[in-house]
Design a protein around this motif. Structure first.
Motif, PDB file in Angstrom:
ATOM      1  N   GLU A 117      -3.471  -1.385 -12.916  1.00 21.11           N
ATOM      2  CA  GLU A 117      -3.746  -0.773 -12.164  1.00 21.11           C
ATOM      3  C   GLU A 117      -2.872  -0.284 -10.928  1.00 21.11           C
ATOM      4  O   GLU A 117      -1.708  -0.862 -11.072  1.00 21.11           O
ATOM      5  N   GLY A 118      -3.142   0.518 -10.094  1.00 19.06           N
ATOM      6  CA  GLY A 118      -2.039   0.852  -8.815  1.00 19.06           C
ATOM      7  C   GLY A 118      -2.979   1.135  -7.646  1.00 19.06           C
ATOM      8  O   GLY A 118      -4.010   1.928  -7.505  1.00 19.06           O
ATOM      9  N   HIS A 119      -2.325   0.754  -6.442  1.00 21.04           N
ATOM     10  CA  HIS A 119      -2.962   1.064  -5.395  1.00 21.04           C
ATOM     11  C   HIS A 119      -1.927   1.130  -4.072  1.00 21.04           C
ATOM     12  O   HIS A 119      -0.768   0.565  -4.150  1.00 21.04           O
ATOM     13  N   PHE A 120      -2.284   1.668  -2.891  1.00 20.22           N
ATOM     14  CA  PHE A 120      -1.672   1.475  -1.846  1.00 20.22           C
ATOM     15  C   PHE A 120      -1.966   0.103  -1.150  1.00 20.22           C
ATOM     16  O   PHE A 120      -3.029  -0.411  -1.078  1.00 20.22           O
ATOM     17  N   PRO A 121      -0.973  -0.493  -0.707  1.00 21.79           N
ATOM     18  CA  PRO A 121      -0.739  -1.839  -0.148  1.00 21.79           C
ATOM     19  C   PRO A 121      -1.841  -1.783   1.074  1.00 21.79           C
ATOM     20  O   PRO A 121      -1.662  -0.774   1.981  1.00 21.79           O
ATOM     21  N   HIS A 122      -2.482  -3.005   1.419  1.00 21.96           N
ATOM     22  CA  HIS A 122      -3.347  -3.120   2.556  1.00 21.96           C
ATOM     23  C   HIS A 122      -2.674  -2.644   3.917  1.00 21.96           C
ATOM     24  O   HIS A 122      -3.108  -1.917   4.702  1.00 21.96           O
ATOM     25  N   ALA A 123      -1.270  -3.517   4.057  1.00 22.34           N
ATOM     26  CA  ALA A 123      -0.594  -3.286   5.297  1.00 22.34           C
ATOM     27  C   ALA A 123      -0.069  -1.719   5.214  1.00 22.34           C
ATOM     28  O   ALA A 123      -0.144  -1.106   6.540  1.00 22.34           O
ATOM     29  N   PHE A 124       0.127  -0.894   4.481  1.00 26.70           N
ATOM     30  CA  PHE A 124       0.615   0.231   4.451  1.00 26.70           C
ATOM     31  C   PHE A 124      -0.601   1.287   4.870  1.00 26.70           C
ATOM     32  O   PHE A 124      -0.535   1.951   5.799  1.00 26.70           O
ATOM     33  N   THR A 125      -1.824   1.232   4.240  1.00 28.24           N
ATOM     34  CA  THR A 125      -2.761   1.924   4.626  1.00 28.24           C
ATOM     35  C   THR A 125      -3.363   1.456   5.970  1.00 28.24           C
ATOM     36  O   THR A 125      -3.692   2.470   6.970  1.00 28.24           O
ATOM     37  N   GLN A 126      -3.244   0.353   6.732  1.00 30.90           N
ATOM     38  CA  GLN A 126      -3.832  -0.200   7.823  1.00 30.90           C
ATOM     39  C   GLN A 126      -2.501   0.607   8.890  1.00 30.90           C
ATOM     40  O   GLN A 126      -3.053   1.032   9.748  1.00 30.90           O
ATOM     41  N   ALA A 127      -1.358   0.331   8.646  1.00 26.60           N
ATOM     42  CA  ALA A 127      -0.493   1.063   9.535  1.00 26.60           C
ATOM     43  C   ALA A 127      -0.652   2.371   9.683  1.00 26.60           C
ATOM     44  O   ALA A 127      -0.325   2.961  10.588  1.00 26.60           O
ATOM     45  N   LEU A 128      -0.868   3.073   8.334  1.00 26.09           N
ATOM     46  CA  LEU A 128      -1.141   4.475   8.346  1.00 26.09           C
ATOM     47  C   LEU A 128      -2.192   5.021   9.259  1.00 26.09           C
ATOM     48  O   LEU A 128      -1.900   6.035   9.830  1.00 26.09           O
ATOM     49  N   GLN A 129      -3.239   4.170   9.200  1.00 23.24           N
ATOM     50  CA  GLN A 129      -4.350   4.354   9.971  1.00 23.24           C
ATOM     51  C   GLN A 129      -4.074   4.421  11.506  1.00 23.24           C
ATOM     52  O   GLN A 129      -4.468   5.214  12.353  1.00 23.24           O
ATOM     53  N   ASP A 130      -3.045   3.411  11.752  1.00 26.00           N
ATOM     54  CA  ASP A 130      -2.748   3.184  13.313  1.00 26.00           C
ATOM     55  C   ASP A 130      -1.908   4.420  13.767  1.00 26.00           C
ATOM     56  O   ASP A 130      -1.821   4.740  15.013  1.00 26.00           O
ATOM     57  N   ASP A 131      -1.284   4.836  12.750  1.00 21.35           N
ATOM     58  CA  ASP A 131      -0.031   5.813  13.281  1.00 21.35           C
ATOM     59  C   ASP A 131      -0.210   6.963  12.193  1.00 21.35           C
ATOM     60  O   ASP A 131       0.911   6.935  11.402  1.00 21.35           O
ATOM     61  N   PRO A 132      -0.850   7.855  11.934  1.00 20.10           N
ATOM     62  CA  PRO A 132      -1.012   8.829  10.806  1.00 20.10           C
ATOM     63  C   PRO A 132       0.122   9.760  10.646  1.00 20.10           C
ATOM     64  O   PRO A 132       0.572   9.956   9.589  1.00 20.10           O
ATOM     65  N   GLY A 133       0.855  10.080  11.912  1.00 19.38           N
ATOM     66  CA  GLY A 133       1.988  10.836  11.799  1.00 19.38           C
ATOM     67  C   GLY A 133       3.240  10.297  11.175  1.00 19.38           C
ATOM     68  O   GLY A 133       4.358  11.045  10.870  1.00 19.38           O
ATOM     69  N   ALA A 134       3.268   8.898  10.780  1.00 23.33           N
ATOM     70  CA  ALA A 134       4.352   8.398  10.565  1.00 23.33           C
ATOM     71  C   ALA A 134       4.780   8.572   9.054  1.00 23.33           C
ATOM     72  O   ALA A 134       6.243   8.743   8.900  1.00 23.33           O
ATOM     73  N   ILE A 135       4.110   9.008   8.351  1.00 20.92           N
ATOM     74  CA  ILE A 135       4.403   9.443   6.991  1.00 20.92           C
ATOM     75  C   ILE A 135       4.901  10.891   6.794  1.00 20.92           C
ATOM     76  O   ILE A 135       5.706  11.349   5.825  1.00 20.92           O
ATOM     77  N   THR A 136       4.930  11.633   7.912  1.00 21.32           N
ATOM     78  CA  THR A 136       5.240  13.294   7.858  1.00 21.32           C
ATOM     79  C   THR A 136       6.672  13.637   7.871  1.00 21.32           C
ATOM     80  O   THR A 136       7.033  14.530   7.881  1.00 21.32           O
ATOM     81  N   GLN A 137       7.683  12.373   8.227  1.00 17.81           N
ATOM     82  CA  GLN A 137       8.797  12.516   8.393  1.00 17.81           C
ATOM     83  C   GLN A 137       9.598  12.651   6.933  1.00 17.81           C
ATOM     84  O   GLN A 137      10.216  13.626   6.567  1.00 17.81           O
ATOM     85  N   ALA A 138       9.274  11.699   6.253  1.00 20.38           N
ATOM     86  CA  ALA A 138       9.665  11.559   4.726  1.00 20.38           C
ATOM     87  C   ALA A 138       8.684  11.597   3.719  1.00 20.38           C
ATOM     88  O   ALA A 138       9.206  11.748   2.248  1.00 20.38           O
ATOM     89  N   TYR A 139       7.331  11.684   3.882  1.00 18.39           N
ATOM     90  CA  TYR A 139       6.298  11.599   3.198  1.00 18.39           C
ATOM     91  C   TYR A 139       6.550  10.406   1.938  1.00 18.39           C
ATOM     92  O   TYR A 139       6.649  10.782   0.766  1.00 18.39           O
ATOM     93  N   VAL A 140       6.905   9.346   2.269  1.00 18.41           N
ATOM     94  CA  VAL A 140       7.197   8.302   1.478  1.00 18.41           C
ATOM     95  C   VAL A 140       5.754   7.278   1.339  1.00 18.41           C
ATOM     96  O   VAL A 140       5.666   6.792   2.519  1.00 18.41           O
ATOM     97  N   TYR A 141       5.560   7.046   0.287  1.00 21.54           N
ATOM     98  CA  TYR A 141       4.261   5.917   0.288  1.00 21.54           C
ATOM     99  C   TYR A 141       4.647   4.794  -0.735  1.00 21.54           C
ATOM    100  O   TYR A 141       5.584   4.937  -1.506  1.00 21.54           O
ATOM    101  N   ALA A 142       3.969   3.764  -0.134  1.00 20.26           N
ATOM    102  CA  ALA A 142       4.325   2.444  -0.924  1.00 20.26           C
ATOM    103  C   ALA A 142       2.887   2.341  -2.003  1.00 20.26           C
ATOM    104  O   ALA A 142       1.961   2.523  -1.568  1.00 20.26           O
ATOM    105  N   VAL A 143       3.361   1.876  -3.164  1.00 18.01           N
ATOM    106  CA  VAL A 143       2.239   1.996  -4.086  1.00 18.01           C
ATOM    107  C   VAL A 143       2.627   0.603  -4.880  1.00 18.01           C
ATOM    108  O   VAL A 143       3.833   0.250  -5.524  1.00 18.01           O
ATOM    109  N   THR A 144       1.656  -0.220  -5.147  1.00 15.87           N
ATOM    110  CA  THR A 144       1.845  -1.266  -5.821  1.00 15.87           C
ATOM    111  C   THR A 144       1.199  -1.191  -7.183  1.00 15.87           C
ATOM    112  O   THR A 144      -0.059  -1.001  -7.273  1.00 15.87           O
ATOM    113  N   VAL A 145       1.833  -1.771  -8.195  1.00 13.28           N
ATOM    114  CA  VAL A 145       1.333  -1.578  -9.529  1.00 13.28           C
ATOM    115  C   VAL A 145       1.541  -2.781 -10.326  1.00 13.28           C
ATOM    116  O   VAL A 145       2.265  -3.723 -10.021  1.00 13.28           O
TER     117      VAL A 145
END
Length: 226
Positions: free
Chosen positions: A154-182
């Protein structure tokens, strides 16, 4: 057989890790053990939020069983996808697999570097190189015709990543880099082995998926994020 090659830890590598931190770890502030890589300076969130693409985390097998008596495996080729989880699964499978019968250690390292983003300020090739057995170890493995394959669970977005992104949705739009745990399993076979061996594996990858561009690998995180 989790042994890695060694690489000089010069200033350029430190700068690359700092940039990796700027792109990803700024939104992983809740993860213990990763704080040393965090740097928020210069981050300018966009007014346009971009939530992570939805992706199923159902079990999937990334590689068919293989062994010394089967056809040699080709070098790993990155998939064309806009889904960071799909790409992360494929990248983990590539990092956990090798076939010493089919190609050399430098050829595998070059192929894996081909998965990296072309944006050099974000790419962390040293973290990818560390996933490849050293030249000395590769020579020993090749003598035994050693082959490793990966099965991805399985693969998923780490909980801390999704929580932080919910708190600051615009943070991803500089580099569009996602954390993925596999997570998955690496199976190893070699000449003369009837069953070989296997071990569970987990890793957190940084994956870049800019709009209208196929995903690319940024690097392997220093710790596994749940």
């Amino acid at each position: 057989m989790a042994q890695h090659s060694t690489h000089p830890g010069g200033a350029s590598r430190v700068r690359r890790r700092a940039l990796l931190g700027t792109a990803v770890l700024a939104v992983l502030v809740a993860l213990a053990g990763l704080a040393a890589y965090l740097t928020r300076e210069g981050r300018s969130p966009s007014d346009t939020p971009a939530p992570p693409p939805s992706s199923p985390t159902a079990s999937s097998s990334s590689a068919a069983p293989s062994g010394p008596h089967t056809r040699p495996r080709a070098l790993p080729v990155p998939p064309k996808t806009h889904d960071p989880i799909t790409y992360g699964k494929a990248a983990a499978a590539a990092l956990w697999s090798y076939d010493t019968r089919a190609y050399s250690q430098p050829e595998l390292r070059k192929a894996l570097r081909g998965w990296l983003t072309t944006e050099s300020k974000y790419a962390d090739p040293a973290s990818v190189d560390q996933a490849v057995p050293s030249a000395v170890l590769w020579k020993e493995m090749a003598a035994n015709k050693q082959v490793a394959t990966a099965k991805i669970n399985e693969g998923h977005f780490p909980h801390a990543f999704t929580q932080a992104l919910q708190d600051d949705p615009g943070a991803i739009t500089q580099a569009y880099v996602y954390a993925v745990t596999v997570s998955g399993k690496q199976s190893i076979r070699w000449k003369g082995s009837a069953a070989g061996g296997a071990e569970s594996r987990s890793t957190t990858l940084a994956v870049q998926c800019r709009p209208n561009h196929s995903c690319a690998l940024v690097g392997v995180m220093p710790s596994v994020a749940p």
